[in-house]
Design a protein around this motif. Sequence first.
Motif, PDB file in Angstrom:
ATOM      1  N   ARG A 105      -0.204   0.362   0.152  1.00  0.00           N
ATOM      2  CA  ARG A 105      -1.091  -0.780  -0.071  1.00  0.00           C
ATOM      3  C   ARG A 105      -2.483  -0.313  -0.502  1.00  0.00           C
ATOM      4  NH1 ARG A 105       0.027  -5.798   3.340  1.00  0.00           N
ATOM      5  NH2 ARG A 105      -2.218  -5.768   3.831  1.00  0.00           N
ATOM      6  N   THR A 106      -2.994   0.732   0.152  1.00  0.00           N
ATOM      7  CA  THR A 106      -4.325   1.263  -0.171  1.00  0.00           C
ATOM      8  C   THR A 106      -4.389   1.710  -1.620  1.00  0.00           C
ATOM      9  OG1 THR A 106      -4.667   1.983   2.116  1.00  0.00           O
ATOM     10  CG2 THR A 106      -6.002   3.054   0.420  1.00  0.00           C
ATOM     11  N   ASP A 107      -3.361   2.424  -2.073  1.00  0.00           N
ATOM     12  CA  ASP A 107      -3.341   2.923  -3.457  1.00  0.00           C
ATOM     13  C   ASP A 107      -3.276   1.782  -4.459  1.00  0.00           C
ATOM     14  OD1 ASP A 107      -3.460   5.502  -2.530  1.00  0.00           O
ATOM     15  OD2 ASP A 107      -1.318   5.909  -2.753  1.00  0.00           O
ATOM     16  N   ILE A 108      -2.484   0.751  -4.162  1.00  0.00           N
ATOM     17  CA  ILE A 108      -2.371  -0.383  -5.088  1.00  0.00           C
ATOM     18  C   ILE A 108      -3.703  -1.135  -5.179  1.00  0.00           C
ATOM     19  CG2 ILE A 108      -1.242  -2.607  -5.488  1.00  0.00           C
ATOM     20  CD1 ILE A 108       1.269  -1.409  -4.144  1.00  0.00           C
ATOM     21  N   ILE A 109      -4.323  -1.382  -4.039  1.00  0.00           N
ATOM     22  CA  ILE A 109      -5.617  -2.081  -4.037  1.00  0.00           C
ATOM     23  C   ILE A 109      -6.644  -1.282  -4.827  1.00  0.00           C
ATOM     24  CG2 ILE A 109      -7.523  -2.873  -2.580  1.00  0.00           C
ATOM     25  CD1 ILE A 109      -5.387  -3.269  -0.345  1.00  0.00           C
ATOM     26  N   LYS A 110      -6.686   0.016  -4.610  1.00  0.00           N
ATOM     27  CA  LYS A 110      -7.641   0.877  -5.320  1.00  0.00           C
ATOM     28  C   LYS A 110      -7.408   0.808  -6.826  1.00  0.00           C
ATOM     29  CE  LYS A 110      -9.078   5.729  -5.569  1.00  0.00           C
ATOM     30  NZ  LYS A 110      -8.853   7.096  -5.001  1.00  0.00           N
ATOM     31  N   GLN A 111      -6.143   0.816  -7.250  1.00  0.00           N
ATOM     32  CA  GLN A 111      -5.853   0.772  -8.690  1.00  0.00           C
ATOM     33  C   GLN A 111      -6.233  -0.571  -9.296  1.00  0.00           C
ATOM     34  OE1 GLN A 111      -4.818   3.476 -10.569  1.00  0.00           O
ATOM     35  NE2 GLN A 111      -5.498   2.036 -12.151  1.00  0.00           N
TER      36      GLN A 111
END
Length: 427
Positions: A105-111
């Motif tokens: 989830r963190t990686d998707i939000i960051k992208q």
Amino acid sequence: MPFNVVDLTGAERTPRSPHAPRVLIYSHDTFGLGHIRRCRAIANSLVATYPHISVIIVSGSSVISSFQFGDGVDYVRIPGIEKQSDGRYGPHHLNLDLNDTIRLRTDIIKQVVLSFDPDVVIVDKEPIGLRGELVPALDILRRRGARIVLGLRDVLDEPAKLHEEWRQSGALDALGQIYDDIFVYGLESIYQPLAGLPNQHLFAHKVRYTGYLKRAVPSPMPPTRYPRITKGPFILVTPGGGGDGAGVIDWVISAYEADPTIELPALIVFGPFMSRERRKDFAERIARIPKLESLGFEPRLELLMNRAHCVVAMGGYNTFCEVLSFDKPALIVPRVKPRLEQAIRADRADHLKLVDVLHDPQENGEGERDPLVMARALHGLPRRLPPSQAFVPSLLDGLPAISRALAADLSLPVRNRTGAPNAAVGS
């Protein structure tokens, strides 16, 4: 162990990016429908006021696709996480452990933040996101010069519990270090959700009470067929998402079983998160009572709320806003676990004569529910005055207040990377 929140208040803010303003709304969505419905209302209001902008909602809701959004609004769904009845979290669908799901989830939000490059960010309720998943994105947003807003419902929890939760997670630090504004979607005279937290001098000046978020009747999507009892006066019974609403439904059904003289029929909407077993049991009991009918899930609940003569509900934030918006006499049966949020809101609203409140003795550990107690409340509900008769000023000003507060970021001429103004959007 608290998450490390980087103090970026001194970071140089870059000029506005050369596109029409963009808004990102984050909604962690681990339980029920409250967060995504609140974010949807704000997003739809913003694009209605500023038609040239784009809004993306980042959400973990498993039912987000069921809702209607205005032109200019879209969403990115991140893998869902469920909050259990004991307060613990776990992945909703994926066969991953919680830490791996949070990392994803963190990686998707960051992208999404890197690609969408929002000018304004509204974070719903959780200052650093679920388990700190927003921290990397907030770091980027702060460096890029986005306006970062924390949006809070009127009541979060009892102050001591909120303090401990936010102290352990590091969310307290974010109030002073990360956020430009804190919008409270309620009235200061009704409740102050951040009262009692330490270091008020670091964030108190950022707090703005907007008023509650008024809801409108959505356009029906044909074919819209409702049960026969909705053709006349009826009581709408709604437990919100339904994941923790079995108690109030059981109490209402038992009232009609015990007292067939209750004047108005009732339509019970189970909600999408009620278990199949409970729904089946309730449906069998309802089928034996002529004055009761049921629906599974209605994403346009506002249509039914507008039709109803009065309402029985648990008293979550969104349902409370709808009761006020459609000016319906209401009986609130608040939950008290795992948070006191609904009970605090209900008692304040009862004090102001906006609603009636009936506390569930079984929920409170005070004994069994008495069907005749609910029956007496249902007999009196149709004659209760609507909330508007309490005459609370500025009660439903929330959506226009949010639009006004963000006007400088959403309606000024777009600037290029050097800070020089371009032609105004739409010129």
